[in-house]
Design an enzyme around this catalytic site. Structure first.
Site, PDB file in Angstrom:
ATOM      1  N   GLY A  11       0.568  -1.323   0.259  1.00 35.46           N
ATOM      2  CA  GLY A  11      -0.359   0.083   0.099  1.00 35.46           C
ATOM      3  C   GLY A  11       0.906   1.350  -0.204  1.00 35.46           C
ATOM      4  O   GLY A  11       0.882   1.631   0.471  1.00 35.46           O
ATOM      5  N   SER A  26      -1.646  -4.117  -6.235  1.00 32.20           N
ATOM      6  CA  SER A  26      -1.737  -5.304  -6.886  1.00 32.20           C
ATOM      7  C   SER A  26      -2.607  -6.668  -5.587  1.00 32.20           C
ATOM      8  O   SER A  26      -1.585  -6.624  -4.769  1.00 32.20           O
ATOM      9  CB  SER A  26      -0.050  -5.461  -7.084  1.00 32.20           C
ATOM     10  OG  SER A  26       0.055  -4.676  -8.195  1.00 32.20           O
ATOM     11  N   GLU A  57      12.909  -5.822  -3.732  1.00 29.60           N
ATOM     12  CA  GLU A  57      11.543  -6.632  -4.939  1.00 29.60           C
ATOM     13  C   GLU A  57      12.502  -7.063  -6.004  1.00 29.60           C
ATOM     14  O   GLU A  57      12.153  -7.819  -6.519  1.00 29.60           O
ATOM     15  CB  GLU A  57      11.062  -4.804  -5.231  1.00 29.60           C
ATOM     16  CG  GLU A  57       9.962  -5.479  -5.833  1.00 29.60           C
ATOM     17  CD  GLU A  57       9.435  -4.501  -6.752  1.00 29.60           C
ATOM     18  OE1 GLU A  57       9.909  -3.391  -6.370  1.00 29.60           O
ATOM     19  OE2 GLU A  57       7.471  -4.159  -7.296  1.00 29.60           O
TER      20      GLU A  57
HETATM   21  C1  FAD Z   1       0.421  -2.611 -12.870  1.00 37.46           C
HETATM   22  C2  FAD Z   1       1.021  -2.347 -11.839  1.00 37.46           C
HETATM   23  C3  FAD Z   1       0.482  -2.836 -10.738  1.00 37.46           C
HETATM   24  C4  FAD Z   1       0.942  -1.997  -9.216  1.00 37.46           C
HETATM   25  N1  FAD Z   1       1.072  -2.423  -8.278  1.00 37.46           N
HETATM   26  C5  FAD Z   1       1.513  -1.489  -6.892  1.00 37.46           C
HETATM   27  C6  FAD Z   1       0.599  -1.752  -5.617  1.00 37.46           C
HETATM   28  O1  FAD Z   1       0.805  -3.457  -5.630  1.00 37.46           O
HETATM   29  N2  FAD Z   1       1.135  -1.152  -4.847  1.00 37.46           N
HETATM   30  C7  FAD Z   1       1.312   0.054  -4.805  1.00 37.46           C
HETATM   31  O2  FAD Z   1       1.977   1.561  -4.370  1.00 37.46           O
HETATM   32  N3  FAD Z   1       1.950   0.660  -6.008  1.00 37.46           N
HETATM   33  C8  FAD Z   1       1.475   0.051  -7.330  1.00 37.46           C
HETATM   34  N4  FAD Z   1       1.852   0.767  -8.084  1.00 37.46           N
HETATM   35  C9  FAD Z   1       1.858   2.096  -9.040  1.00 37.46           C
HETATM   36  C10 FAD Z   1       3.196   1.838  -9.527  1.00 37.46           C
HETATM   37  O3  FAD Z   1       3.637   2.255  -8.323  1.00 37.46           O
HETATM   38  C11 FAD Z   1       3.185   3.725  -9.581  1.00 37.46           C
HETATM   39  O4  FAD Z   1       2.151   3.813 -10.984  1.00 37.46           O
HETATM   40  C12 FAD Z   1       4.040   4.586 -10.310  1.00 37.46           C
HETATM   41  O5  FAD Z   1       4.837   4.511  -8.871  1.00 37.46           O
HETATM   42  C13 FAD Z   1       4.062   5.699 -11.249  1.00 37.46           C
HETATM   43  O6  FAD Z   1       3.057   6.412 -10.399  1.00 37.46           O
HETATM   44  P1  FAD Z   1       1.750   7.184 -10.674  1.00 37.46           P
HETATM   45  O7  FAD Z   1       1.437   6.220 -11.429  1.00 37.46           O
HETATM   46  O8  FAD Z   1       1.170   8.059  -9.672  1.00 37.46           O
HETATM   47  O9  FAD Z   1       2.136   8.629 -12.164  1.00 37.46           O
HETATM   48  P2  FAD Z   1       3.389   9.897 -11.878  1.00 37.46           P
HETATM   49  O10 FAD Z   1       4.135   9.646 -10.816  1.00 37.46           O
HETATM   50  O11 FAD Z   1       1.729  10.583 -11.763  1.00 37.46           O
HETATM   51  O12 FAD Z   1       3.811  10.094 -13.167  1.00 37.46           O
HETATM   52  C14 FAD Z   1       3.375  10.643 -14.331  1.00 37.46           C
HETATM   53  C15 FAD Z   1       4.108   9.879 -15.366  1.00 37.46           C
HETATM   54  O13 FAD Z   1       4.789  11.394 -15.231  1.00 37.46           O
HETATM   55  C16 FAD Z   1       6.758  10.544 -14.859  1.00 37.46           C
HETATM   56  N5  FAD Z   1       7.240  11.552 -13.633  1.00 37.46           N
HETATM   57  C17 FAD Z   1       7.148  11.450 -12.674  1.00 37.46           C
HETATM   58  N6  FAD Z   1       7.762  12.247 -11.843  1.00 37.46           N
HETATM   59  C18 FAD Z   1       8.382  12.364 -13.019  1.00 37.46           C
HETATM   60  C19 FAD Z   1       9.919  13.370 -12.537  1.00 37.46           C
HETATM   61  N7  FAD Z   1      10.339  13.531 -11.384  1.00 37.46           N
HETATM   62  N8  FAD Z   1      10.766  12.700 -13.474  1.00 37.46           N
HETATM   63  C20 FAD Z   1      10.832  12.779 -15.073  1.00 37.46           C
HETATM   64  N9  FAD Z   1       9.589  11.872 -15.372  1.00 37.46           N
HETATM   65  C21 FAD Z   1       8.569  12.285 -13.609  1.00 37.46           C
HETATM   66  C22 FAD Z   1       6.466   9.749 -14.279  1.00 37.46           C
HETATM   67  O14 FAD Z   1       7.253   8.486 -15.168  1.00 37.46           O
HETATM   68  C23 FAD Z   1       5.110   9.234 -15.053  1.00 37.46           C
HETATM   69  O15 FAD Z   1       5.452   9.353 -17.215  1.00 37.46           O
HETATM   70  C24 FAD Z   1       1.888  -0.291  -9.744  1.00 37.46           C
HETATM   71  C25 FAD Z   1       1.531  -0.478 -11.041  1.00 37.46           C
HETATM   72  C26 FAD Z   1       1.076  -0.950 -11.885  1.00 37.46           C
HETATM   73  C27 FAD Z   1       1.571   0.225 -13.564  1.00 37.46           C
END
Ligand code: FAD
Length: 381
Positions: free
Chosen positions: A124, A158, A244
């Site tokens: 989480g 997940s 991980e």
């Molecule tokens: C299949 C899958 C399983 C997952 N499972 C889990 C889980 O079990 N538990 C959990 O907690 N999370 C989980 N996640 C979430 C995952 O960790 C997040 O999606 C990831 O950390 C990106 O965060 P966000 O989706 O909020 O995108 P954001 O952080 O909002 O990013 C949006 C875009 O902006 C870019 N970006 C953001 N910051 C920067 C920066 N500083 N420099 C350059 N580019 C940047 C990112 O690369 C991305 O392209 C999962 C995601 C997926 C797809």
């Protein structure tokens, strides 16, 4: 080493005796719900035979296996077509975190059920407003007598729909004025099956629902189920992420090799292999995978791998698998119709997620830019 060969025989024989058709090849990215009860039963058999906690120290009920043996296990496991593990979040992330940073009581309470796969876990961390910028989590936890009370929302969690426990990063006190935002976050172990926790599945591009939204509405967990000191959960959260990746990467790459072999067979069978451009891309995929595997084995053997190595490996394998998905679509398009079209479509669609989870590729490139190239730090707190 001779002992390693005996070890290889031991795992091979165990798999030959225990792997059944109902779980063979089941599960994996984009297919986490496939044959879930059967895969859970298999994981418990694996655990009872001591394979699940192979890498854990003997003092914590593991086998204390060498790195070479861990690599052998993952190679043989993947080669045999054994199912994708349902317990990886618990055994590879939570267990080692508790061994390193948990209290003796937490270790006594949780390690046995992690080792036997009697309890499943989810992670989480991410929230609607905090993914890459994880220190921005707004889920709150406050003390009420002997319990932490949590309110807030997690997302993309997940396997939350099958998990018994969740490790939650929550804010337990405001950060110091002008100080780093990760101060005041705590790492809490929260039971999932309680009235204050609601799990809502998210439908993915593949049509399946492997991850979820998780809502905490006055959810409770015991006061002593904070790992590390309250307010100092960031260090614990980062330690979990470091666990991980590891020897399991080798097994993942054997799965990649199988996908590539199957795609080559498909291209031969449906006539697409006659296309010179596709032949060249298939050859390129084979070379790139060999490079990836050699790099992984080399860095696993180093006592101190380069600091940014996990980022480099993540960038390499995600680019490789997305490329394979695109190649598969072209092989399907350029030849006669194939029977297993759905498998390749699923691989193509799910691989879009590879560059997002586990730290997005933009974030990994930022790490390489700063730590390998020494470029100035990006604009963030
Ligand atoms: C299949 C899958 C399983 C997952 N499972 C889990 C889980 O079990 N538990 C959990 O907690 N999370 C989980 N996640 C979430 C995952 O960790 C997040 O999606 C990831 O950390 C990106 O965060 P966000 O989706 O909020 O995108 P954001 O952080 O909002 O990013 C949006 C875009 O902006 C870019 N970006 C953001 N910051 C920067 C920066 N500083 N420099 C350059 N580019 C940047 C990112 O690369 C991305 O392209 C999962 C995601 C997926 C797809």
């Amino acid at each position: 080493m001779a002992g390693d060969e005996a070890f290889r025989r031991e795992i091979r024989e165990w798999l030959a005796d225990n792997l059944t058709d109902e779980v063979r090849g089941a599960g994996g990215p984009g297919r986490e719900n496939e044959a879930f009860p059967q895969r859970l039963a298999f994981a418990r058999r694996l655990a009872a035979a001591g394979w699940t906690t192979l890498a854990w120290p003997v003092g914590h009920g593991g086998r204390g296996a060498s790195l070479a043996q861990q690599v052998i296990f993952h190679e043989e496991y993947a080669r045999s077509g054994a199912p994708s593990r349902v317990d990886h979040i618990g055994t590879t992330m939570v267990g080692p975190t508790l061994m390193e940073l948990g209290s003796p009581e937490q270790q006594r309470r949780f390690l046995p059920a992690l080792a036997s796969v009697d309890e499943l876990w989810c992670q989480g961390y991410s929230e609607p407003g905090a993914g890459s910028d994880l220190a921005g989590v707004t889920t709150r936890a406050r003390l009420d007598g002997d319990a932490w009370v949590l309110t807030g929302q997690k997302v993309w969690t997940s396997l939350a729909h099958v998990a018994d426990w969740c490790f939650v990063l929550a804010r337990t006190s405001p950060p110091d004025e002008g100080g780093p935002r990760h101060r005041g976050l705590s790492y809490l172990l929260v039971p999932m099956r309680q009235p204050g926790v609601t799990v809502r599945p998210i439908r993915q591009l593949t049509g399946d629902s492997e991850f979820n939204e998780v809502f905490f509405d006055d959810a409770r967990t015991s006061r002593d189920l904070v790992v590390g000191r309250p307010g100092e959960g960031w260090r614990v959260a980062m330690a979990t992420l470091a666990y991980e990746r590891g020897a399991a990467t080798v097994g993942q790459q054997i799965g990649f090799q199988r996908d590539l072999d199957d795609l080559v067979a498909l291209a031969r069978g449906n006539g697409a292999a006659a296309d010179p451009h596709l032949r060249s891309r298939l050859a390129r995929a084979s070379v790139d995978l060999t490079v990836l595997r050699s790099h992984t084995l080399r860095t696993l053997s180093l006592e101190t791998p380069p600091q940014a190595n996990p980022s480099v490996v993540k960038l390499l394998w995600t680019r490789w698998r997305q490329g394979l998905g695109e190649l598969a679509m072209d092989v399907l398009a350029c030849g006669a119709p194939a029977a297993d079209t759905e498998r390749w479509q699923r691989l193509f669609l799910f691989s879009r997620a590879d560059t997002i989870y586990g730290g997005s590729n933009e974030i990994q490139r930022g790490i390489v830019a700063e730590r390998v190239l020494g470029l100035p730090r990006g604009d963030r707190r």
